[in-house]
Design a protein around this motif. Structure first.
Motif, mmCIF file in Angstrom:
data_model
loop_
_atom_site.group_PDB
_atom_site.id
_atom_site.type_symbol
_atom_site.label_atom_id
_atom_site.label_comp_id
_atom_site.label_asym_id
_atom_site.label_seq_id
_atom_site.Cartn_x
_atom_site.Cartn_y
_atom_site.Cartn_z
ATOM 1 N N ASP A 10 99.692 -15.403 94.647
ATOM 2 C CA ASP A 10 100.533 -16.560 94.926
ATOM 3 C C ASP A 10 101.741 -16.661 93.987
ATOM 4 N N THR A 11 102.016 -15.591 93.253
ATOM 5 C CA THR A 11 103.207 -15.529 92.414
ATOM 6 C C THR A 11 104.429 -15.444 93.318
ATOM 7 N N HIS A 12 105.468 -16.187 92.998
ATOM 8 C CA HIS A 12 106.685 -16.162 93.807
ATOM 9 C C HIS A 12 107.462 -14.870 93.577
ATOM 10 N N VAL A 13 108.010 -14.346 94.661
ATOM 11 C CA VAL A 13 108.779 -13.103 94.613
ATOM 12 C C VAL A 13 109.970 -13.244 93.671
ATOM 13 N N GLY A 14 110.596 -14.410 93.641
ATOM 14 C CA GLY A 14 111.740 -14.624 92.757
ATOM 15 C C GLY A 14 111.394 -14.381 91.297
ATOM 16 N N THR A 15 110.188 -14.744 90.900
ATOM 17 C CA THR A 15 109.730 -14.525 89.529
ATOM 18 C C THR A 15 109.637 -13.034 89.234
ATOM 19 N N ILE A 16 109.105 -12.278 90.174
ATOM 20 C CA ILE A 16 108.947 -10.834 89.993
ATOM 21 C C ILE A 16 110.311 -10.153 89.992
ATOM 22 N N GLU A 17 111.195 -10.571 90.896
ATOM 23 C CA GLU A 17 112.536 -9.984 90.939
ATOM 24 C C GLU A 17 113.269 -10.200 89.618
ATOM 25 N N LYS A 18 113.136 -11.392 89.097
ATOM 26 C CA LYS A 18 113.795 -11.719 87.829
ATOM 27 C C LYS A 18 113.198 -10.909 86.675
ATOM 28 N N MET A 19 111.882 -10.786 86.655
ATOM 29 C CA MET A 19 111.188 -10.090 85.579
ATOM 30 C C MET A 19 111.548 -8.603 85.532
ATOM 31 N N TYR A 20 111.660 -7.981 86.708
ATOM 32 C CA TYR A 20 111.880 -6.540 86.767
ATOM 33 C C TYR A 20 113.311 -6.155 87.142
ATOM 34 N N GLY A 21 114.183 -7.142 87.393
ATOM 35 C CA GLY A 21 115.571 -6.850 87.729
ATOM 36 C C GLY A 21 115.730 -6.137 89.060
ATOM 37 N N LEU A 22 114.901 -6.499 90.035
ATOM 38 C CA LEU A 22 114.943 -5.876 91.353
ATOM 39 C C LEU A 22 115.263 -6.914 92.410
ATOM 40 N N ASP A 23 115.705 -6.452 93.582
ATOM 41 C CA ASP A 23 115.950 -7.332 94.709
ATOM 42 C C ASP A 23 115.166 -6.786 95.901
ATOM 43 N N PHE A 24 114.154 -7.542 96.347
ATOM 44 C CA PHE A 24 113.307 -7.107 97.447
ATOM 45 C C PHE A 24 113.791 -7.639 98.797
#
Length: 71
Positions: free
Chosen positions: A26-40
């Protein structure tokens, strides 16, 4: 406690058998994108488990690997 592999960001949480804990679905994709510098190319409020299903991968690691191929 086992040491993390070189290049890992911070100290990762582990299970009792010393395996790395899976990232919550349930982690938001925006959090992961920000953490790893990626755009999904997904809404930032989409949940990780939904994105994993959409991309046809089993884990955050696989998702990051496929995402880094795009950037």
């Amino acid at each position: 406690m086992a040491k993390d592999a070189p290049g890992m960001r911070g100290i990762r949480s582990r299970n009792e058998d010393e395996q790395l804990r899976q990232k919550r679905g349930d982690t938001h994709v925006g959090t992961i994108e920000k953490m790893y510098g990626l755009d999904f190319d997904a809404r930032s409020d989409m949940h990780l488990h939904t994105l994993l299903q959409r991309e046809g991968v089993q884990s955050l690691h696989e998702l990051i690997e496929s995402g880094s191929d795009r950037n």
